[in-house]
Design an enzyme around this catalytic site. Sequence first.
Site, PDB file in Angstrom:
ATOM      1  N   PRO A  91      34.151  13.036  -1.737  1.00 47.53           N
ATOM      2  CA  PRO A  91      33.096  12.469  -0.898  1.00 47.53           C
ATOM      3  C   PRO A  91      32.511  11.173  -1.447  1.00 47.53           C
ATOM      4  O   PRO A  91      32.503  10.925  -2.639  1.00 47.53           O
ATOM      5  CB  PRO A  91      32.025  13.565  -0.884  1.00 47.53           C
ATOM      6  N   CYS A  92      32.054  10.361  -0.532  1.00 48.11           N
ATOM      7  CA  CYS A  92      31.388   9.128  -0.933  1.00 48.11           C
ATOM      8  C   CYS A  92      30.173   8.937  -0.066  1.00 48.11           C
ATOM      9  O   CYS A  92      29.541   7.999   0.022  1.00 48.11           O
ATOM     10  CB  CYS A  92      32.328   7.938  -0.870  1.00 48.11           C
TER      11      CYS A  92
END
Length: 92
Positions: A91-92
Amino acid sequence: MGPQVDAKSDELLADAQRQLADYLAGRRHGFNLPTRLHGDEAQQRVWHLLSTIPYGATLTYGELAAALADGTSAREVGQTVGRNPLSIVIPC
């Protein structure tokens, strides 16, 4: 460009497809897939740190840089996050 592989005939791709569908449907909050990201040591550290952020949590680039505690700036973290080749799986 490599050979085309049908996801249904490849066990790993079929598993990735199932996990992604479950994630997008809200039935999964993370992934259990083997990954190998290609980047320098600094990028690897940022991407690893991203993978430790719990589902639904948010951290600023500054907070991530502080957590690295190695002199990496918030701007460098942001640039590395932007180069994340697996932005759903990590995830970012």
